[in-house]
Design a protein around this motif. Structure first.
Motif, PDB file in Angstrom:
ATOM      1  N   CYS A  48       0.832  -1.204   0.000  1.00 36.75           N
ATOM      2  CA  CYS A  48       0.000   0.000   0.000  1.00 36.75           C
ATOM      3  C   CYS A  48       0.867   1.255   0.000  1.00 36.75           C
ATOM      4  O   CYS A  48       1.878   1.333   0.703  1.00 36.75           O
ATOM      5  N   THR A  49       0.458   2.233  -0.786  1.00 37.76           N
ATOM      6  CA  THR A  49       1.119   3.528  -0.777  1.00 37.76           C
ATOM      7  C   THR A  49       0.711   4.294   0.478  1.00 37.76           C
ATOM      8  O   THR A  49      -0.179   3.881   1.218  1.00 37.76           O
ATOM      9  N   ASP A  50       1.370   5.439   0.703  1.00 36.52           N
ATOM     10  CA  ASP A  50       1.027   6.257   1.867  1.00 36.52           C
ATOM     11  C   ASP A  50       1.629   7.638   1.695  1.00 36.52           C
ATOM     12  O   ASP A  50       2.793   7.772   1.370  1.00 36.52           O
ATOM     13  N   GLY A  51       0.852   8.690   1.866  1.00 33.24           N
ATOM     14  CA  GLY A  51       1.335  10.051   1.982  1.00 33.24           C
ATOM     15  C   GLY A  51       2.250  10.549   0.877  1.00 33.24           C
ATOM     16  O   GLY A  51       2.478   9.874  -0.122  1.00 33.24           O
ATOM     17  N   TRP A  52       2.733  11.798   1.061  1.00 39.16           N
ATOM     18  CA  TRP A  52       3.664  12.401   0.132  1.00 39.16           C
ATOM     19  C   TRP A  52       3.117  12.338  -1.300  1.00 39.16           C
ATOM     20  O   TRP A  52       3.812  11.966  -2.238  1.00 39.16           O
TER      21      TRP A  52
END
Length: 618
Positions: free
Chosen positions: A101-105
């Motif tokens: 999973c991706t997250d932020g930025w």
């Protein structure tokens, strides 16, 4: 100015079961003894989202980019993303960690579709979401996505050719308000917030969800919800324009409708006002503590030890899990303790405590270590006996001393003693030592309603401890003991004090004569208690309900599979007044082979109230 997730969170430390039960009787169903009549078959009141995700119990197992992006304060490069996916597939997928999973930025993703939806995690990436969803699928894995459907990139607003999906008459620019930026108060003007009062807003938000669903994305992580609701941050003050409670609830409702049972909806950074009343109705997971940040013991157990009425209510997961334990369980909410960075802890005792806490509370188990920094600590994520608890849907509770809210009475619950019951009737018990010195911790098995000794097995040491009446250990600083307890007897007894409470049902222990830690009180319309009960075969089982009632009551009882497959029709069961003592109402219930969700509920047309101690499958 680009607002990074790291700069935002750096200072963060200073109920009912929904449409339960089929309207038509299942084949071979036997009415519960004492039932006045079958229920009308109308849908029961929905006080929780009650998705297939929450009905299954514990949170998912996956890997997140956070461990790279946070230390670097930058979006993860695509080559690094691929290297970690390949490592995850090789070393952890076989243990159940089948999602990345991706997250932020995410502000650096400005390329959008004709409907304003970002096409990739970052403009520096060569490949789009669909490519990576396919890449993961080829490894029998899935793509999880971090994005808030209420965000609109300014590039899409500026491009007047971009229109809302299904609404060619509405430009993307028409669904935002000038100056209403995601992080306006701290200089951020990359992302707009959707104005949900505008024409086309619903189509845009729900279209964003559908956009990811069509790629096979099963998990959507929606962040910064507190900023949307009132524009306030506990550490930064005013960060933007508050959109108000009504618009916040509208936005959650749209996401709930669009995700349904096809996508797990994770709500991150919500204020959780009114004890998560809005979130329990619309989400699957809620974040219950500040961000993992640099990791280590300080983030797991340290920092602010008091409650505050805005996000994060509690700083660390120990207190967050404890404070929201009455909101968790089958059909209610999955409590998310944020990411796990095993390599940041000082020793293996702390690492075991990290994994034990997340497992016993039913949290997602989210690896945020990297292939380059995990060293030899991967063992803490792959213990098969610990992972089996997650697979069986374990959602435990801390020991409750009283029904007082933990936010106003920290003595009401014990964050260092936890237990949870599994569908087969066995138990997981976790003891913790949060102090900096060795300490003894114990839990008498009578707290679980177990009379006499029972077989106990240490799940970290893979060792039988014998037949015990009390689980106890001398724990090192920051240490833990995690055991499984196997009660004697052919009948499986399920304690209401450790079940899922919904719709206003809650804990009680002031009535004399109860067994276990306490009981559940069912006294409001829509109040429910749900048990996960394993049946060795399909058929009709005798069921006993130990209860206490001041007056005659009538409640609804029935069973479904976690995937909503009807098992037994809803039946009304009479609970006569008990004259100040406890008694057992008996009847029968059709159960399916395997796991069943059995619910006792005050449905429309029911009356009275009871204290429910336990149910017993005979």
């Amino acid at each position: 100015m680009t607002i990074s997730r790291r700069s935002v969170i750096a200072g963060a430390g200073a109920v009912a079961t929904g449409t339960l039960l089929a309207s038509a009787p299942a084949a071979g169903a036997v009415p519960v003894a004492g039932a006045a009549s079958p229920s009308t078959g109308a849908s029961l009141p929905i006080a929780s989202r009650n998705s297939v995700w929450t009905r299954s119990g514990a949170g998912p197992l996956y890997w997140s980019i956070y461990g790279w992006a946070f230390p670097h304060n930058a979006p993860i490069p695509e080559a690094e993303w691929k290297a970690n996916i390949d490592w995850l597939a090789r070393d952890f997928a076989s243990h159940g960690y089948r999602m990345a999973c991706t997250d932020g930025w995410i502000e650096g993703s400005s390329r959008t579709t004709e409907h304003g939806y970002v096409v990739t995690y970052n403009d520096g990436w060569e490949h789009d979401w669909a490519y990576w969803a396919d890449y993961l699928a080829a490894k029998d894995m899935q793509l999880g996505v971090y994005y808030n459907p209420l965000w609109v990139h300014k590039a899409a607003v500026a491009d007047t050719s971009k229109t809302v999906v299904g609404r060619p008459d509405v430009r993307i620019a028409d669904i935002v308000t000038e100056g209403d930026f995601f992080a306006k108060g701290i200089g951020g003007d990359t992302l707009y917030w959707v104005d949900v009062t505008k024409e086309g807003a619903r189509e845009y938000v729900q279209g964003y969800v559908e956009y990811f669903k069509r790629m096979g994305v099963p998990y959507l992580r929606v962040d910064f919800l507190s900023w949307y609701e009132d524009g306030q941050d506990a550490n930064l003050g005013t960060v933007g324009i508050g959109h108000g409670r009504e618009n916040y609830e509208t936005a959650l409702r749209w996401m709930d409708e669009a995700t349904g049972d096809d996508m797990e909806l994770s709500l991150v950074m919500p204020h959780l006002f009114d004890h998560a009343e809005a979130e329990v109705r619309r989400g699957d997971l809620i974040r219950i503590n500040a961000d993992t940040d640099k990791g280590g013991w300080e983030r797991l157990s340290g920092g602010r030890q008091s409650w505050q009425d805005m996000w994060p209510n509690w700083h660390n997961p120990f207190l967050g899990f404890t404070g929201y334990a009455d909101r968790s369980g089958r059909g209610q909410l999955i409590l998310d303790g944020d990411f796990l960075r095993a390599h940041t802890f000082a020793n293996d005792d702390e690492r075991r405590t990290m994994a034990t806490l997340m497992t016993v509370a039913g949290s997602p188990l989210t690896i945020a270590d990297l292939h380059s920094d995990i060293a030899d600590h991967g063992w803490v994520y792959t213990n098969p006996e610990v992972l089996e608890l997650n697979r069986q849907g374990l959602v435990g509770k801390p020991y409750f001393h009283s029904a007082n809210p933990f936010s106003s009475d920290p003595s009401s619950r014990d964050s260092e003693r936890w237990a949870g019951q599994l569908p087969d009737g066995s138990w997981a018990v976790a003891l913790f030592n949060r102090s900096d010195a060795p300490a003894r911790r114990s839990l008498d098995l009578s707290a679980l309603g177990i009379k006499g000794p029972a077989r106990v097995r240490d799940l970290w040491r893979h060792k039988e401890l014998g037949r015990l009446g009390t689980v106890a250990a001398e724990l090192p600083p920051h240490g833990t003991l995690l055991v499984k307890v196997f009660p004697d007897g052919r009948a499986a007894r399920y304690q209401a004090a450790f079940a899922a409470w919904g719709g206003g049902a809650g804990f009680g222990n002031t009535l004399d004569g109860h067994d276990a830690m306490g009981y559940a009180e069912i006294g409001k319309d829509g109040a429910s208690v749900t048990f996960a009960i394993h049946a060795p075969r399909a058929g009709t089982y005798g069921i006993g309900y130990r209860y206490r009632a001041d007056g005659a009551s009538q409640l609804t009882v029935g069973a479904e599979k976690p995937d909503r497959t009807p098992v037994a029709p809803a039946q009304r069961l009479s609970f006569p007044a008990t004259g100040g003592g406890w008694r057992t109402a008996t009847g029968t219930l059709v159960l399916s082979a395997g796991e069943n969700l059995v619910t006792v509920m005050r449905a429309p047309g029911d009356s009275g109230s009871i204290a429910l101690n336990h149910v017993e499958r005979r």
